[in-house]
Design an enzyme around this catalytic site. Structure first.
Site, short mmCIF file in Angstrom:
data_model
loop_
_atom_site.label_atom_id
_atom_site.label_comp_id
_atom_site.label_asym_id
_atom_site.label_seq_id
_atom_site.Cartn_x
_atom_site.Cartn_y
_atom_site.Cartn_z
N HIS A 139 8.45 5.35 -8.45
CA HIS A 139 7.72 4.65 -9.50
C HIS A 139 6.67 3.75 -8.86
O HIS A 139 6.97 2.97 -7.96
CB HIS A 139 8.70 3.81 -10.33
CG HIS A 139 8.05 3.13 -11.49
ND1 HIS A 139 7.46 3.82 -12.52
CD2 HIS A 139 7.89 1.81 -11.79
CE1 HIS A 139 6.97 2.96 -13.40
NE2 HIS A 139 7.22 1.74 -12.98
N LYS A 160 1.26 -3.38 -12.32
CA LYS A 160 0.84 -2.37 -11.34
C LYS A 160 -0.34 -1.54 -11.86
O LYS A 160 -1.34 -1.35 -11.16
CB LYS A 160 2.02 -1.45 -11.01
CG LYS A 160 3.20 -2.17 -10.38
CD LYS A 160 4.31 -1.21 -10.03
CE LYS A 160 4.96 -0.58 -11.26
NZ LYS A 160 5.64 -1.57 -12.12
N ASP A 178 2.26 5.56 -12.47
CA ASP A 178 3.62 5.61 -13.03
C ASP A 178 4.58 6.42 -12.17
O ASP A 178 5.57 5.90 -11.67
CB ASP A 178 3.59 6.14 -14.46
CG ASP A 178 4.93 5.93 -15.16
OD1 ASP A 178 5.48 4.81 -15.04
OD2 ASP A 178 5.42 6.85 -15.81
N ARG A 244 3.85 -15.61 5.48
CA ARG A 244 2.53 -16.25 5.49
C ARG A 244 1.73 -15.92 6.74
O ARG A 244 0.53 -16.19 6.80
CB ARG A 244 2.69 -17.77 5.36
CG ARG A 244 3.40 -18.18 4.09
CD ARG A 244 3.45 -19.67 3.91
NE ARG A 244 2.11 -20.24 3.71
CZ ARG A 244 1.90 -21.51 3.36
NH1 ARG A 244 2.94 -22.32 3.17
NH2 ARG A 244 0.68 -21.96 3.21
#
Length: 312
Positions: A139, A160, A178, A244
């Site tokens: 997905h 998304k 999808d 980070r």
């Protein structure tokens, strides 16, 4: 099991049909392996693999032509079995009459190509490998960003598809939305493509299904792409520590092949499409040997060393 029809190979490689009734072109090919019959022409058929496409180049053809006509016919009849999908003669070589006779009797398509044998063999193997490889459906949204395949994943409703649409507007190309069908092209390469029913389509909540090719043109879509980087979108959580510096190596494994994956926190005010663009460019820079994290680490180490000298 995946299969490819003989007529699909003909269309893909632009082969010429010397002999082939319509039903023979519907034969299924179930293996990506190819046989170039050598010892078989001398009459040695142990370990012969008739279920493969039989490819004849200059060497095989020359030996075949040197044989007496009746011997040539008998050898070809032994080679041409019902499970043989097709026989391809490379280099535009003339197909001998005995081969046509054996093919008619055994109901096997005879095809020719002007391409050199080694080149034809490589193209044929590559095509069959990609078509017959086992698919794994995941997905997400697969985008071609600066020529690099980026798989965007995340929880349902995270945005998304909306991010994919924004990337299309920024000049990148949609591969699949999808559902992404992924297969291993080789031991280190993943390839992704859309489900046929979803090709060029993207679903946006509140808007519906959008045909990206119709709205943005052929340059906005791509039929398949290598999958080189995975991006996982997740809701921003103040209690969770996100990477980070870019030095936390994480991977996504599909079909036994691992690719790097980064996690991007989503919150109001962040332009996720721009962040993904930067992630793709940064990954490419690392592949070329430019690592910003390493550069920062070197600068930090150098600064600490200078401070220690000054304070000594």
């Amino acid at each position: 099991m995946m299969s490819v029809l003989v007529k699909e190979v003909i269309e893909k490689l632009r082969l010429d049909i010397v002999y082939g009734e319509p039903e023979l072109l519907e034969k299924e090919i179930n293996t990506a392996d190819i046989t170039r019959p050598g010892l078989e022409m001398t009459g040695y058929f142990d370990y012969y693999t008739p279920e493969r496409i039989q490819l004849l180049g200059m060497k095989e053809w020359s030996y075949l032509i040197s044989m007496p006509s009746n011997s040539r016919y008998e050898v070809l009849k032994k080679m041409f079995l019902p499970e043989t999908p097709a026989v391809i003669v490379a280099r535009g070589l003339v197909v001998p009459e005995e081969m046509l006779k054996a093919a008619r009797e055994c109901k096997i398509a005879i095809l020719t190509s002007r391409a050199a044998t080694s080149r034809l063999s490589g193209e044929l193997s590559s095509y069959l490998d990609s078509r017959l490889a086992e698919r794994t459906s995941v997905h997400g949204v697969l985008m071609d960003i600066y020529g690099m395949g980026v798989l965007i994943q995340g929880d349902s409703g995270i945005g998304k598809s909306e991010t994919g649409l924004e990337l299309v507007k920024r000049g990148h190309r949609l591969v699949a939305d999808d559902r992404v069908d992924i297969f291993a092209k080789d031991e280190i390469t993943l390839w992704g493509e859309p489900a046929e029913i979803l090709k060029h389509l993207i679903e946006i909540r509140g808007v519906g299904i959008i045909d990206v090719m119709s709205l943005y043109g052929a340059s906005a879509v791509k039929d398949s792409s290598q999958v080189q980087l995975a991006v996982y979108l997740e809701n921003y959580d103040t209690h969770k520590t996100f990477d980070r510096l870019g030095n936390n190596a994480e991977e996504l494994e599909v079909s036994g092949v691992a690719i790097p994956r980064i996690r991007i926190p989503v919150k109001t005010g962040r332009n996720i499409s721009v962040v993904i663009e930067a992630a793709a460019m940064n990954y490419r820079a690392k592949e070329m040997g430019f690592d910003a994290t390493r550069l920062f680490d070197e600068r930090l180490t150098s600064l600490i060393a200078r401070n220690e000298v000054q304070n000594a």
